[in-house]
Structures are given as C-alpha cells and as structure tokens.
Design an enzyme around this catalytic site. Structure first.
Site, mmCIF file in Angstrom:
data_model
loop_
_atom_site.group_PDB
_atom_site.id
_atom_site.type_symbol
_atom_site.label_atom_id
_atom_site.label_comp_id
_atom_site.label_asym_id
_atom_site.label_seq_id
_atom_site.Cartn_x
_atom_site.Cartn_y
_atom_site.Cartn_z
ATOM 1 N N HIS A 363 -69.467 -21.835 6.157
ATOM 2 C CA HIS A 363 -68.520 -21.034 5.365
ATOM 3 C C HIS A 363 -67.287 -20.675 6.186
ATOM 4 C CE1 HIS A 363 -71.821 -19.447 2.417
ATOM 5 N NE2 HIS A 363 -71.440 -20.668 2.147
ATOM 6 N N ARG A 470 -63.594 -31.373 -3.726
ATOM 7 C CA ARG A 470 -64.995 -31.052 -3.411
ATOM 8 C C ARG A 470 -65.502 -29.989 -4.388
ATOM 9 N NH1 ARG A 470 -62.250 -31.130 1.665
ATOM 10 N NH2 ARG A 470 -62.896 -32.886 2.983
ATOM 11 N N ARG A 506 -65.178 -35.105 -7.238
ATOM 12 C CA ARG A 506 -66.499 -35.592 -6.858
ATOM 13 C C ARG A 506 -67.565 -34.740 -7.537
ATOM 14 N NH1 ARG A 506 -67.694 -35.645 -0.554
ATOM 15 N NH2 ARG A 506 -67.707 -33.385 -0.839
ATOM 16 N N GLU A 604 -70.796 -44.201 1.225
ATOM 17 C CA GLU A 604 -71.112 -43.314 2.344
ATOM 18 C C GLU A 604 -72.329 -43.753 3.141
ATOM 19 O OE1 GLU A 604 -70.425 -38.898 1.099
ATOM 20 O OE2 GLU A 604 -71.187 -39.966 -0.638
ATOM 21 N N ASN A 627 -66.652 -40.096 7.019
ATOM 22 C CA ASN A 627 -67.408 -39.135 7.839
ATOM 23 C C ASN A 627 -68.903 -39.447 7.762
ATOM 24 O OD1 ASN A 627 -64.868 -38.075 7.823
ATOM 25 N ND2 ASN A 627 -65.432 -36.085 7.013
ATOM 26 N N ASP A 628 -69.432 -39.496 6.537
ATOM 27 C CA ASP A 628 -70.858 -39.786 6.378
ATOM 28 C C ASP A 628 -71.173 -41.235 6.714
ATOM 29 O OD1 ASP A 628 -72.387 -37.544 5.900
ATOM 30 O OD2 ASP A 628 -71.883 -37.449 3.778
ATOM 31 N N ARG A 638 -72.925 -35.721 12.847
ATOM 32 C CA ARG A 638 -71.537 -35.396 13.209
ATOM 33 C C ARG A 638 -71.317 -33.922 13.501
ATOM 34 N NH1 ARG A 638 -68.794 -34.257 7.984
ATOM 35 N NH2 ARG A 638 -70.252 -34.762 6.329
ATOM 36 N N CYS A 675 -61.356 -41.549 1.867
ATOM 37 C CA CYS A 675 -61.131 -40.105 1.770
ATOM 38 C C CYS A 675 -61.791 -39.329 2.915
ATOM 39 C CB CYS A 675 -61.622 -39.569 0.422
ATOM 40 S SG CYS A 675 -63.382 -39.840 0.142
#
Length: 755
Positions: A363, A470, A506, A604, A627-628, A638, A675
C-alpha cells in the site's frame, strides 16, 4: 546443537559492536566444540588482506597485528576455495604460514570454514587443537552451519559501524550502500527521520486490574485518541488522495471498532488483566498468528495490528504521540512504513521514504508513486535504528539507499537531481508532439494507471491513452467488494478523463503479492497459485459484475478496451470471452447502448508466450506484462531484495520471448503492446520498437524520456541495435552495449546511470 547455535546467534545479535560480536563468537564456539582455539579472520576490502580480529587460545596481542594477503597461508587458502579445509597436521601443508606472535605452532589440527554473505567472502572462522587429528564430519558440519548463521550477523554489525562512519578497522567509511527494492521512482537527498514504534508491547508486564471499570474507561479513552489521530491524518492527506484511496484509513478505524480489537481487549480486562496487559495479549495473539503465515495479505494485516497496538499503548502509558521534528528535506525511515506514517509529515517537507520491510506492491509503495515520492522498500540489511538525523541518499530508480554520502557522491546525485529537473522542464514542450522517429515511424505512448491521482500527471506528460488500468487498486483500498455502481463510477472517471483516447482496463488481478483484506487467499506459493484470471473465472459473479460496470461506464464514450491477466491456456480465454459476451448481452438488455469493446490478453507466463500464435487468433490484441514475464521466465521473485540482481528484463530469454510474441502478432496483423516497467526504460523501449511492438505503456514519469529518445533515433538504427544485442548471452553486457551505442549517438541524457 541446534539450541547451542540459537543461543550463540542471539547473544551475538545483541552485541554492542562488531568487536564485541566477534569476541562472543570465538568464546562460545570454542566452548561449544570443546576445542583449544577459535579465531576469526575478516577480509578488509580497503587493504585486500585478512586480519585476525578475535581469538580464544592464541596470543591476544596478535589481534589486528597479524594480516595475510588473500592468497597467503591457510586462511587465504580457505577464502580462495570458498569451502572448508580440515587438516590433522596444519604445519605440513604447503600453504601453512607461521606467525611467531600468534603462538599457534603448538596446535596441529586445523579446521577453517569461509564466512560468506551474499556471495562475498567476509572472512574465515577457524578452530585448532594440539593433538594431531582430523575433525569429524559432525564438527565440520556444525562449524559450517555456525559460519552461515553468523555471516548475516557479522554483515549487520559491519553495516552498523559503516553507518556510524567507521569501518571495523577504525578507518573512515563513506558512501555505504544498502540495496532494497525500487518502490517509487526518483532521487531524494535529505535527513532521516526514523519513526520507531510509539510503545513496546513486548515490555508490558502482567498486572491485576485493581478497578476494572476504570481500566475499561482508560482503554476506551486511548481508543478514542487513536481514532482521532487516524481521522486527523486522513484529512491531512485528503487534498492529495481521492476518497477511495483514503479508505486505507478506514481499515484502521474498523480494527479499532468495539466489535473487533476493542471488544477482545475489554474481555481481557473483565477477566482481571490491566488494560496494557490485555492489549498486549490480544495484539500479540493476532500478530503471532498472522506472522506465521506465508500469505502477503496476512503479513500486511499483522503490521497494521502491531502499529495500532503500539499507538493505543502509547496513550495508555500517557506518553502520547512521539514528538517528531521534521527537517526541510525529510526522508522517512521505518522498519515497516504504514500509510498513516506518510500523513504525519508535512507534504512540503517529505522528499523520500525508506522501509526495511515491504515490497514494491505494498500500500505504501502504491501511495508513494501516486504522490511522486522517491521510495525504497525491502532494505533488509539497513540497521535503520541507527540512521536518525543522518544525511541519506534515496535512489528510488534502482532501490538503493546511501549513508554517509561523500562530497563527491552527493555532488553526483545533486547533479542527477538538477539534470532530471532540467530534463523534465525541457521535455515539457514535447507534450503535444506525437512520438514519431526521424524516418517516420509512429509509436503511440500510453500510461499505466491505478489511482485517480495518476490522471493529471499522465495528461500533463502527453499520454495518448491508458495501456493498463489496474482495476485491483480500487478493490485493494476498500474493506469489501465494491458494488457494480461504485465500480461503474470509478471506471467512468478514468474513461472520461482520457476521452477520446483509449483506456485498457485489466480485469481484476489479485493474488500473488496483491491481496484483498476481505478476500484472503492463503497459499504456500501464491505467485504460482490462485491469481489473476484463475480467481475471477472461479468466481464468475465477480467477473460479470466488473465487466458490466466497465461496459456501462463506457456508454457514449466508446474508448474502453478490456484485458485479461495471467492467461496460461486457450481454455481460460474461451471461458472469459463467454462471460464477457454474457455481460454484454445483459447490459444491452438493460437498454444501455454500447459497442462491444476490443478484448486482449496479457502475456505474463511462459505458457502464453508459446501459445501466442493461437491466442492472438482469439482476441483483438496482446499486451506483454514484462514484470511478471521476467519473473516467471527467470524464476526470480521481483520483490525479493536477496535475488534482485538476478532479475533483469534484458535477459536473453526475455528478449527471445518478446520476439516470439511480436512475430505472432505481426503474422495475424494485430497489435502488440508492452505494459511492464521495461516499456518505460528509454533504452529498452528502443529494442521494443525495433521488435515491432505497436504500443508502449508506462509510468507517466518516464513517458517524456521515452518520447524524446524515440524521436531522436531512426527505426533502421534501432533494428541494427537489436540485431547486435540479440546475439549476446549476458543481460549486463546487453545493457552496457545498448547504453554505449546510444551514448555514441549523443542520446545518453535520458539513460539511467549504471551502478
């Protein structure tokens, strides 16, 4: 032996400094193993020599006086081999080196094991005996285990000394670097303000309540005070965050409710315990249960409960809140930053954040990115309690924190900050200019968003739409699933803000490191578990509500695109498309007139790469989440600073996967976008463009840099660069080759500096 090991490690952990820690090690290891000598040699990187730092059994005068080169003596031999050396007659070994001042000629048998931390040989732990014998396997195994346990403790003691400005040899140390995880981009230079827990629950003793009703009144008064603090901090942040984002504070207020923590503590008081003791018992029970679990959501809840417990205790102890003084350039440091802590610092003074625990998905990291505050999370090796008031450099681009910055390092980072400021100002004029290469190739640049705070920044930087919205962020900051109407209102804001530009939403992507407090997912391995599309297909009611909300929100705007996350099979796409069409039919039946939006799939996982040709036949576009994809291809978490060096988006395997996806889209005549963070790296963006990527979507902060670079380089030159680096087999070599080539073209000003 395990209990002995634990006791030694605990004792060493509480040592006041490195010298004291080493003295404890040699004393306790000699006792535990019943040997005549135990010594520790540490490698001093400043002089490149091993130094005898502590001994029990050898001549004490030899401490710090005896040194050996890294290739000298048995100590150098152990360090070079990086494995144990076990000899029954040390003096007969060709690498034996005799030092008269140690008195070790009396000792025949020798067992030395290397002390290694993060692949760095830090020193050698040695035991010796007079009798000529080889130490047995059990003794060798114990010493190896001891060395592995102590490596981190010694590194921590070394780091603590370095923070104080002194190396363990007494030399002045500057520019000590601590690695973490990049939480929010940017660089900050300022002074640390360490927020410690306001009170120590563990130190609260048991005590009989003399007046139960008085204790309950005291506890309720403390609860009211903490509630008031929460509301004050929430209103302080209200100008920067939207109401849904401020709902993070509602989670805290809910926990304080009489039906939650409050009720349990009052039960404890009625059972005869005083308020502080009852609070300790309740909080400790919750925290203990949560901390034993692997699920990231549960660990985050444990931190929240702990934070609240300390705040209540502070009022019970009548000490009130910690009085903190915030300097002009405050860098907030804590073991575990909470959203509440951010609100304690005046907005104009907060320049950076450092958290020992936590990941880039927590968060705090999400809020820090929304507020534009450079942040480093997961700085696990930082002895944070020692840095209060010290000057720090926070590099949120690379996830690094520097203590005791030298004049030269400070000058370099000030120059970076100045260049960044000038660069941003210089790039502002590109806002309304399209991203077109000198040889006429058009590359649309979109942004990744999640918070409403991202919108203004994105439009200011010339975003041509949203490549990734997101949708889980509005879910994460609530205490229940948002209703269809609530979702519709949130999505409408995004679609209207960017209209007529496209907005790619998404579908709900939870699980892994993204958890909902009200929908716990407990798994041993959440990244390979129930996440993304797997959750929403198992719960079609969630998927259908969300899809209907998206479709209704797009009425009259027609700029919606839907994207499916974590796809690993064609069957998942078939099921998801079936549900989307069902939701579309329901919306039309309600009289809402909207066209069917384009639907795409996120690539991903490796399975999706190898099915890209089939997947693109089923949908309108593919979007690669680098990233994934990098994480799964390289089997590297990561968010884990321990393996951060192994995570590299320019790894040859990642580049080959991207080429495969690009080829599939090109054959099908449909668009491919990227992305992930890779799209926002200007140098990597050059390679993505050369591969045939049609759209890049990134953090708004990086968009002007990517636009500037792509407008300066011909597509033909980009393709030549790709041809050159695709033959290389090392990600670091790929990066340096790419950067060197771009700098030779005079395009280096937007590239990040290498470590």
């Amino acid at each position: 032996m395990l209990n002995t090991l634990r006791r030694i490690v605990q004792e060493v952990n509480s040592a006041r400094d490195l010298a004291a820690a080493l003295d404890i090690i040699v004393q306790r290891v000699r006792e535990a193993m019943g040997t005549e000598v135990c010594s520790v040699y540490l490698l001093n990187p400043e002089i490149g020599r091993y130094v005898l730092m502590a001994t029990e059994g050898l001549n004490k005068d030899a401490v710090r006086a005896v040194t050996l080169a890294t290739n000298e003596g048995l100590i150098g031999y152990v360090g070079t081999r990086e494995e144990p050396v076990n000899l029954e007659d040390a003096a007969s070994h060709p690498r034996f080196r005799y030092f008269a001042e140690t008195g070790e000629e009396r000792y025949a048998s020798f067992l030395g094991v290397p002390i290694i931390h993060h692949r760095r040989v830090m020193g050698v732990l040695v035991i010796q005996q007079k009798e000529r014998r080889q130490f047995d396997e059990g003794e060798e195994a114990f010493l190896v285990t001891m060395s592995a346990q102590l490596a981190g403790v010694i590194a921590h003691a070394e780091a603590t000394g370095a923070i104080g400005g002194l190396g363990w040899g007494g030399e002045v140390v500057q520019d000590t670097r601590f690695d973490g995880v990049a939480g929010a981009p940017g660089v900050a230079i300022g002074h640390a303000v360490v927020i410690l827990p306001p009170a120590d629950l563990k130190a609260v003793p048991d005590k009989q309540a003399k007046d139960i009703e008085a204790e309950i009144r005291l506890f309720r008064g403390a609860l009211d005070s903490v509630r008031a603090d929460m509301q004050t901090l929430s209103s302080k942040l209200s100008s920067q965050l939207r109401p849904e984002e401020l709902a993070l504070f509602d989670v805290y207020l809910m926990m304080l409710d009489d039906a939650a923590l409050g009720n349990e503590v009052i039960k404890g008081i009625r059972a005869g315990q005083w308020a502080q003791g009852a609070l300790r018992e309740v909080v400790s029970a919750h925290v203990g249960r949560f901390e034993l679990m692997d699920d990231p959501y549960l660990r985050e809840r444990a931190a929240d409960v702990k934070d609240l417990g300390r705040r209540i205790l502070a009022y019970l102890q009548a000490v009130g809140q910690q009085e903190l003084v915030f300097p002009e350039h405050t860098i907030l440091v804590s073991e575990e930053l909470s959203p509440v802590m951010l609100g304690q610092v005046p907005k104009e003074k907060l320049v950076g954040l450092v958290s020992v625990l936590g990941s880039g998905s927590s968060h705090v990291a999400i809020l820090a990115r929304a507020m534009g505050i450079p942040t480093v999370m997961g700085a696990v090796d930082l002895p944070y309690t020692r840095v209060d008031g010290m000057e720090l450099i926070v590099d949120g681009n690379r996830g690094e924190v520097y203590t005791n910055p030298s004049h030269e390092l400070r000058r370099q980072y000030l120059e970076l900050v100045r260049e960044e400021r000038e660069l941003v100002q210089g790039l502002e004029k590109l806002r309304d200019v399209p991203c077109v290469t000198p040889d006429g190739h058009r590359m649309p640049l979109l942004v990744n968003t999640g918070l409403l705070a991202d919108v203004a920044r994105s439009l200011d930087r010339g975003a041509e739409g949203v490549g990734l919205y997101r949708t889980e962020v509005p879910f994460m900051i609530q205490d229940r699933f948002p209703s269809e109407k609530e979702q519709q209102a949130t999505y409408r804001e995004q679609l209207e803000a960017f209209h007529p530009l496209p907005v790619t939403m998404r579908s709900l992507d939870i699980g892994g490191d993204k958890a909902l407090t009200y929908f716990p997912i407990k798994e041993d391995n959440p990244f390979l578990g129930w996440r993304g599309i797997r959750v929403t297909l198992d719960h079609p009611e969630i998927f259908l509500v969300q899809t209907r909300a998206m479709l209704k929100a797009s009425q009259g705007l027609n700029n919606l695109r839907i994207m499916l996350p974590m796809i690993s099979s064609l069957f998942e796409v078939e099921e998801a498309l079936h549900l989307i069409h069902r939701a579309y039919g329901e919306v039309l039946d309600e009289g809402v007139d909207v066209p069917m939006p384009p639907v795409g799939v996120m690539i991903e996982v490796p399975a999706a790469v190898y099915q890209a040709r089939e997947l693109i036949q089923m949908v309108d576009f593919l979007s690669v989440g680098t990233n994934d994809l990098t994480q799964y291809l390289l089997a590297v978490d990561r968010n884990n600073p321990r393996v951060a060096d192994l995570y590299h988006s320019l790894h040859p395997a990642v580049l080959q996967a991207l080429l495969k996806v690009a080829a599939a889209c090109r054959e099908a005549g449909k668009p491919m976008s990227v992305c992930g963070e890779m799209a926002g790296d200007p140098a990597a963006a050059v390679l993505l463009m050369a591969m045939g990527c049609d759209v890049l979507s990134m953090n708004a902060t990086n968009l002007p840099k990517v636009k500037w670079l792509l407008r300066q380089i011909k597509l033909t030159d980009a393709k030549a660069l790709l041809d050159e680096v695709i033959e290389l087999d090392n990600p670091h070599l790929i990066l340096s080759t790419l950067h060197l080539a771009l700098r030779r073209m005079g395009l280096g000003k937007v590239l990040s500096q290498a470590r």
